[in-house]
Write a protein that holds these residues in place. Structure first.
Motif, PDB file in Angstrom:
ATOM      1  N   CYS A  67      58.537 -19.800  -9.519  1.00  0.00           N
ATOM      2  CA  CYS A  67      57.931 -21.116  -9.362  1.00  0.00           C
ATOM      3  C   CYS A  67      57.593 -21.335  -7.892  1.00  0.00           C
ATOM      4  O   CYS A  67      58.016 -20.562  -7.032  1.00  0.00           O
ATOM      5  CB  CYS A  67      58.892 -22.195  -9.854  1.00  0.00           C
ATOM      6  N   PRO A  68      56.835 -22.372  -7.574  1.00  0.00           N
ATOM      7  CA  PRO A  68      56.497 -22.619  -6.164  1.00  0.00           C
ATOM      8  C   PRO A  68      57.722 -22.773  -5.271  1.00  0.00           C
ATOM      9  O   PRO A  68      57.726 -22.334  -4.115  1.00  0.00           O
ATOM     10  CB  PRO A  68      55.686 -23.920  -6.229  1.00  0.00           C
ATOM     11  N   THR A 124      58.589 -20.567  -1.947  1.00  0.00           N
ATOM     12  CA  THR A 124      58.820 -21.176  -0.630  1.00  0.00           C
ATOM     13  C   THR A 124      60.159 -20.740  -0.057  1.00  0.00           C
ATOM     14  O   THR A 124      60.283 -20.467   1.150  1.00  0.00           O
ATOM     15  CB  THR A 124      58.772 -22.716  -0.736  1.00  0.00           C
ATOM     16  N   PHE A 125      61.176 -20.650  -0.899  1.00  0.00           N
ATOM     17  CA  PHE A 125      62.501 -20.226  -0.455  1.00  0.00           C
ATOM     18  C   PHE A 125      62.457 -18.796   0.080  1.00  0.00           C
ATOM     19  O   PHE A 125      63.016 -18.497   1.139  1.00  0.00           O
ATOM     20  CB  PHE A 125      63.479 -20.343  -1.621  1.00  0.00           C
ATOM     21  N   LEU A 126      61.794 -17.900  -0.642  1.00  0.00           N
ATOM     22  CA  LEU A 126      61.661 -16.508  -0.201  1.00  0.00           C
ATOM     23  C   LEU A 126      60.988 -16.430   1.172  1.00  0.00           C
ATOM     24  O   LEU A 126      61.346 -15.600   2.014  1.00  0.00           O
ATOM     25  CB  LEU A 126      60.859 -15.703  -1.220  1.00  0.00           C
ATOM     26  N   ASN A 127      60.027 -17.297   1.395  1.00  0.00           N
ATOM     27  CA  ASN A 127      59.323 -17.295   2.678  1.00  0.00           C
ATOM     28  C   ASN A 127      60.140 -17.964   3.790  1.00  0.00           C
ATOM     29  O   ASN A 127      60.187 -17.476   4.921  1.00  0.00           O
ATOM     30  CB  ASN A 127      57.971 -17.996   2.528  1.00  0.00           C
ATOM     31  N   SER A 128      60.809 -19.067   3.456  1.00  0.00           N
ATOM     32  CA  SER A 128      61.585 -19.793   4.464  1.00  0.00           C
ATOM     33  C   SER A 128      62.712 -18.935   5.027  1.00  0.00           C
ATOM     34  O   SER A 128      63.037 -19.019   6.216  1.00  0.00           O
ATOM     35  CB  SER A 128      62.166 -21.078   3.868  1.00  0.00           C
ATOM     36  N   LEU A 129      63.311 -18.112   4.186  1.00  0.00           N
ATOM     37  CA  LEU A 129      64.399 -17.247   4.645  1.00  0.00           C
ATOM     38  C   LEU A 129      63.912 -16.224   5.663  1.00  0.00           C
ATOM     39  O   LEU A 129      64.713 -15.649   6.403  1.00  0.00           O
ATOM     40  CB  LEU A 129      65.030 -16.520   3.452  1.00  0.00           C
TER      41      LEU A 129
END
Length: 377
Positions: free
Chosen positions: A47-48, A52-57
């Motif tokens: 999901c979005p 976003t979580f994968l990118n923020s990390l």
């Protein structure tokens, strides 16, 4: 390598290895920290929020090179790896969601996706954890895997994260989780809510070298995280000085008579990127927080924050070696392993020069974090 004992802090652990003449473990620890070798699995619906979580990390935003995208082109049962563009051996793995079917066999999912190979696993959702995910958690615990965490992904639009926490804890308790814990993570600002607590708990659960490798690979989020990174780099400097500069009482073949500036460049280059001081990191951070990158770049007052060059490292090492009076006897005594009777000149010079550089770079990083937290959005 053999993971270092968690019961000691990193510097004391490394000293213990030198004391017992296990220098190969120190050498392995240096390499592990320099390349940030760690694999983290992220389970949950594609999901979005998960994207976003994968990118923020990894400190990435939409459109950045290497960023995860939504919708994904990956197959529904495919595992997708996301390397960190700055830390080659820090990898996030996007694992498919857990089936909601009943009956459910957790071992089948765990075997299929090699669940136990990851150093840590985040069981993510945007709502309360589903029953089969809790079953997998319990199975992992039965196999002595403590590094599995329930993460609820929220945005600034979520007004009642505590309600989600309460409901989630009730689900975990009802399924037999003895000490239930969930982490509410704000996707736009990881430093808010529970992410710092999650990092603290992971630091206790992971083998020490893995915990520090994760720490160095994460983007800077808070002044406390900058301080933790600084202390890890100082432990790394001590270990590298022991191997490269040498402890005179240990007649090992790879101890050099002169300071090796190459390892100094490697450590400080790693520090520059880990502390998000390089231009690419600052530009990405400014973009994510809606700031002018120039305002962040101007905060760098240490030349090594801007560029790590072999010439600058050599100059600092040479200056320290010429004036070892700047290294107090107390510092050398604290730095030396208990069984070593004297430290070589190059050991003391490397310790002084690189520690000073790390302090200066960390000060720049703290100023940047303070501006981001004060003015970013």
């Amino acid at each position: 390598m053999v993971d270092v004992m968690k019961s000691l802090n990193l510097l004391e652990t490394l000293k213990e290895s030198v004391d017992t003449n296990k220098l190969s473990e120190v050498k392995d620890a240096v390499e592990d920290l320099l390349i940030s070798r760690i694999n983290v699995g992220v389970v949950g619906d594609r999901c979005p929020e998960k994207t976003t979580f994968l990118n923020s990390l990894r400190g990435l935003g939409v459109g950045d090179e290497g960023a995860a995208v939504y919708p994904t082109t990956a197959g529904s049962e495919e595992v997708v790896g996301y390397p960190d563009p700055k830390h080659a051996d820090f990898r996030l793995w996007d694992l498919p969601p857990v089936s909601t079917a009943s009956p459910f066999e957790p071992g089948s999912y765990m075997d299929k996706y090699k669940f136990m190979r990851y150093n840590a696993v985040f069981m993510t959702s945007t709502d309360i954890p589903q029953s089969n995910s809790v079953t997998i958690f319990l199975e992992a615990r039965s196999l002595q895997n403590k590094t599995v965490y329930f993460v609820i992904l929220v945005s600034d639009k979520n007004k009642t994260p505590e309600d989600e926490r309460k409901a989630s804890l009730e689900v975990l308790t009802s399924q037999g989780v003895a000490i239930p814990k969930v982490y509410i993570v704000n996707l736009s600002c990881l430093e808010k809510l529970d992410f710092p607590v999650l990092l603290e708990d992971m630091g206790q659960d992971l083998p020490e070298i893995r915990a520090h490798a994760l720490l160095l690979a994460l983007p800077i989020l808070t002044p406390a995280l900058v301080t933790q990174k600084k202390e890890t780099f100082k432990a790394l400097v001590w270990a590298a000085a022991s191997l490269s500069g040498g402890i005179s009482t240990f007649p090992v073949p790879f101890v050099a008579s002169m300071v090796d500036s190459s390892i100094g460049v490697r450590i400080l280059s790693k520090a520059q990127v880990s502390l998000c001081l390089d231009n690419k990191s600052l530009e990405g951070l400014a973009k994510l927080r809606g700031l002018d990158p120039g305002r962040l770049k101007v905060l760098r007052t240490c030349v090594l924050s801007v560029e790590v060059s072999k010439g600058e490292v050599k100059k600092r090492l040479a200056a320290a070696e010429m004036d070892l009076s700047t290294v107090s006897s107390r510092l050398v005594q604290m730095a030396m392993p208990r069984q070593a009777r004297s430290a070589s000149k190059s050991f003391a010079a490397m310790l002084q020069a690189l520690n000073t550089a790390i302090d200066e770079m960390a000060t720049d990083a703290e100023k940047i974090v303070q501006m981001v937290l004060a003015e970013g959005h």
